[in-house]
Design a protein around this motif. Structure first.
Motif, PDB file in Angstrom:
ATOM      1  N   GLN A 316       0.851  -1.191   0.000  1.00  0.00           N
ATOM      2  CA  GLN A 316       0.000   0.000   0.000  1.00  0.00           C
ATOM      3  C   GLN A 316       0.879   1.231   0.000  1.00  0.00           C
ATOM      4  N   ALA A 317       0.548   2.180  -0.856  1.00  0.00           N
ATOM      5  CA  ALA A 317       1.332   3.407  -0.947  1.00  0.00           C
ATOM      6  C   ALA A 317       1.022   4.319   0.221  1.00  0.00           C
ATOM      7  N   ALA A 318       2.054   4.952   0.745  1.00  0.00           N
ATOM      8  CA  ALA A 318       1.886   5.875   1.871  1.00  0.00           C
ATOM      9  C   ALA A 318       2.018   7.332   1.449  1.00  0.00           C
ATOM     10  N   THR A 319       2.636   7.597   0.298  1.00  0.00           N
ATOM     11  CA  THR A 319       2.860   8.965  -0.172  1.00  0.00           C
ATOM     12  C   THR A 319       2.468   9.076  -1.644  1.00  0.00           C
ATOM     13  N   ALA A 320       2.384  10.316  -2.112  1.00  0.00           N
ATOM     14  CA  ALA A 320       2.071  10.548  -3.524  1.00  0.00           C
ATOM     15  C   ALA A 320       3.129   9.928  -4.420  1.00  0.00           C
ATOM     16  N   GLU A 321       4.403   9.989  -3.972  1.00  0.00           N
ATOM     17  CA  GLU A 321       5.488   9.395  -4.760  1.00  0.00           C
ATOM     18  C   GLU A 321       5.316   7.882  -4.867  1.00  0.00           C
ATOM     19  N   GLU A 322       4.913   7.254  -3.765  1.00  0.00           N
ATOM     20  CA  GLU A 322       4.700   5.805  -3.791  1.00  0.00           C
ATOM     21  C   GLU A 322       3.508   5.430  -4.659  1.00  0.00           C
ATOM     22  N   ILE A 323       2.462   6.273  -4.618  1.00  0.00           N
ATOM     23  CA  ILE A 323       1.314   6.024  -5.496  1.00  0.00           C
ATOM     24  C   ILE A 323       1.762   6.046  -6.951  1.00  0.00           C
ATOM     25  N   GLY A 324       2.560   7.061  -7.306  1.00  0.00           N
ATOM     26  CA  GLY A 324       3.086   7.143  -8.672  1.00  0.00           C
ATOM     27  C   GLY A 324       3.921   5.934  -9.026  1.00  0.00           C
ATOM     28  N   MET A 325       4.712   5.450  -8.070  1.00  0.00           N
ATOM     29  CA  MET A 325       5.554   4.288  -8.315  1.00  0.00           C
ATOM     30  C   MET A 325       4.712   3.034  -8.553  1.00  0.00           C
ATOM     31  N   LEU A 326       3.666   2.847  -7.723  1.00  0.00           N
ATOM     32  CA  LEU A 326       2.820   1.664  -7.893  1.00  0.00           C
ATOM     33  C   LEU A 326       2.086   1.693  -9.236  1.00  0.00           C
ATOM     34  N   TRP A 327       1.544   2.883  -9.595  1.00  0.00           N
ATOM     35  CA  TRP A 327       0.812   2.976 -10.852  1.00  0.00           C
ATOM     36  C   TRP A 327       1.740   2.973 -12.067  1.00  0.00           C
ATOM     37  N   SER A 328       3.025   3.218 -11.856  1.00  0.00           N
ATOM     38  CA  SER A 328       3.952   3.227 -12.990  1.00  0.00           C
ATOM     39  C   SER A 328       3.995   1.877 -13.695  1.00  0.00           C
TER      40      SER A 328
END
Length: 470
Positions: A316-328
């Motif tokens: 689970q993403a904790a930050t906007a950067e992690e969200i971007g990484m997961l969706w990448s």
């Protein structure tokens, strides 16, 4: 590229009236100028005899009457992002481009609605209503370039459809022009209304064969307070399919639930260098939205449903950067496929969620038998799978195998209780397969409906329905 034979020339009298109706600066007749308007995002192309840029409702009505009286085909077009040839003027005639009819006429936050012209770009609408704290749920991949009119013509949705529905569920009413040139005002400006037949939903998804949409009243949804993004990888497709069924069976509906199969994972790992477990054979991208006070509990419920014996990793993403990484991972797929096969065939079949594992297993077997590489991904929460056949269209042998492969895919989908298209529509590409899914009495009724809206058969002729009922 498929190119149609030339249509009969337009008469001087017709062209005179056409020029008068179009208005200054709204008509193209030179073949070189008309050429770009003869294609969509399929490999089909046909040269229109003229192109008119829609200006207002009165102009469209006059144009429809002129074409009705002369028996000249009239084909509506947004930005040409469709993949089925539905806007290709394969019988000649006039292309009516809505690209300049692009005003957002009204945003009414108190009533949760917006009134727009058909040429408005999806992303532009989202930005405009977002300033008031709302969004329009349909979000096709081509949102940055596709029009609202095109979304309505195909009933195109995207990932958010799993929770928020398609354009049919998010449109209150239309102003449309029939094949006779009559003004049709359908629907309501309220969220309830049962007077008369539901012509709004009938016109949406009809690919411009029933009426020309001149205005739409759209139902808006408040932007969620919070979101959570998760990525789950599985040892096989059956683990992922079981997780999708479990997620969709519990009370929290995700706003996005996207699937990638083993071939799709190999593609992104080979061309994007993305960090996924080496033994991953299926992947789910999951997004949950809702009130901030309960979002963590909602995400936890979805995560629990995603856990089964096939699960390898859940993040689970904790930050906007992690969200971007997961969706990448998901965003890297389409560019990678374009590099491998720039002219791939992309189908968008749908099966019951419980049968997705069977579908993808059978597609893997079909790929091995045919020698055609098949990559699958899509909107798992709806059972809407994008089946990509990676072929070289200049290789005749590959095209023959691909055609046989498609035939088998469609038979398989229907055997599993599915449908041949979830959001790309029918156009020309799937027209000749429709009678496999829809019974003859229903097809006959659809033809009767078409004749009531368009008695001269001028609106996008030869699209969406089979040429013959036999």
């Amino acid at each position: 590229m498929n190119t149609s034979t030339a249509a009969a020339e337009l008469s001087p009298g017709f062209l005179r009236h056409l020029t008068q109706i179009a208005g200054a600066g709204h008509l193209l007749t030179d073949p070189a100028d008309c050429w770009p308007y003869g294609y969509d995002n399929s490999r089909r192309h046909a040269l229109p005899q003229a192109v008119i840029f829609a200006a207002d409702e009165g102009q469209i009505r006059s144009l429809a009457r002129l074409c009705h009286d002369a028996g000249v085909p009239l084909i509506a077009r947004g930005r040409g992002t469709g993949t089925t040839g539905a806007t290709v003027p394969d019988r000649g005639g006039i292309v009516l481009s809505f690209e300049r009819m692009d005003e957002i006429l009204r945003i009414a936050p108190d009533d949760r609605l917006a009134v727009v012209q058909p040429g408005v770009i999806n992303d532009r609408l989202q930005q405009a209503v977002g300033a008031f704290g709302f969004f329009w749920p349909p979000d096709p991949t081509s949102a940055s370039s596709c029009t609202i009119g095109g979304n309505l013509a195909y009933n195109s949705a995207g990932p958010r459809a799993v929770k928020y529905g398609t354009p049919r569920e998010n449109t209150l009413g239309l102003v449309a022009i029939s094949g006779r040139g009559e003004r049709l005002k359908t629907g309501v400006t309220t969220t309830k209304g049962v007077i008369g037949y539901d012509l709004t939903r009938l016109i949406i998804g009809s690919e411009g064969t029933l009426a020309l949409i001149a205005e739409a009243t759209l139902k808006l949804t408040p932007l969620p307070e919070a979101q959570r993004t998760l990525r789950a990888t599985y040892a096989d497709i059956h683990g992922a399919a079981a997780a999708v069924s479990a997620i969709m069976a519990q009370p929290v509906t995700p706003c996005a639930l996207e699937l990638m199969d083993a071939a799709a994972i190999r593609t992104v790992q080979g061309h994007g260098g993305l960090a996924l477990p080496q033994d991953a054979r299926a992947l789910l991208m999951i997004e949950v939205d809702g009130p901030a006070a309960c979002i963590d509990r909602a995400a936890a419920a979805v995560a629990e449903a995603a856990r089964n014996k096939g699960l390898i990793e859940l993040r689970q993403a904790a930050t906007a950067e992690e969200i971007g990484m997961l969706w990448s991972t998901r965003k890297a797929l389409s560019p990678a496929l374009r590099r491998i096969a720039p002219k791939k065939i992309n189908e968008d079949v749908v099966v019951p969620v419980s049968r997705m594992g069977e579908l993808i297993d059978a597609l893997d077997e079909l790929s091995r038998e045919s020698g055609v590489a098949i990559v699958n991904f899509g909107h798992a929460g709806n059972g809407n799978i994008h089946v990509n056949l990676l072929i070289d269209p200049d290789d005749q042998g590959a095209m023959t195998r691909a055609a046989q492969c498609l035939d088998a895919i469609f038979s398989l989908v229907l055997k599993l209780g599915g449908t041949l298209s979830g959001e790309h529509g029918v156009g020309l590409e799937k027209r000749d397969f429709i009678s496999r899914e829809i019974d003859m009495p229903v097809l006959s009724l659809m033809r009767d409906i078409k004749r009531q809206f368009d008695p001269a058969g001028i609106l996008n002729p030869g699209k969406a329905l089979p040429e013959t009922l036999g």
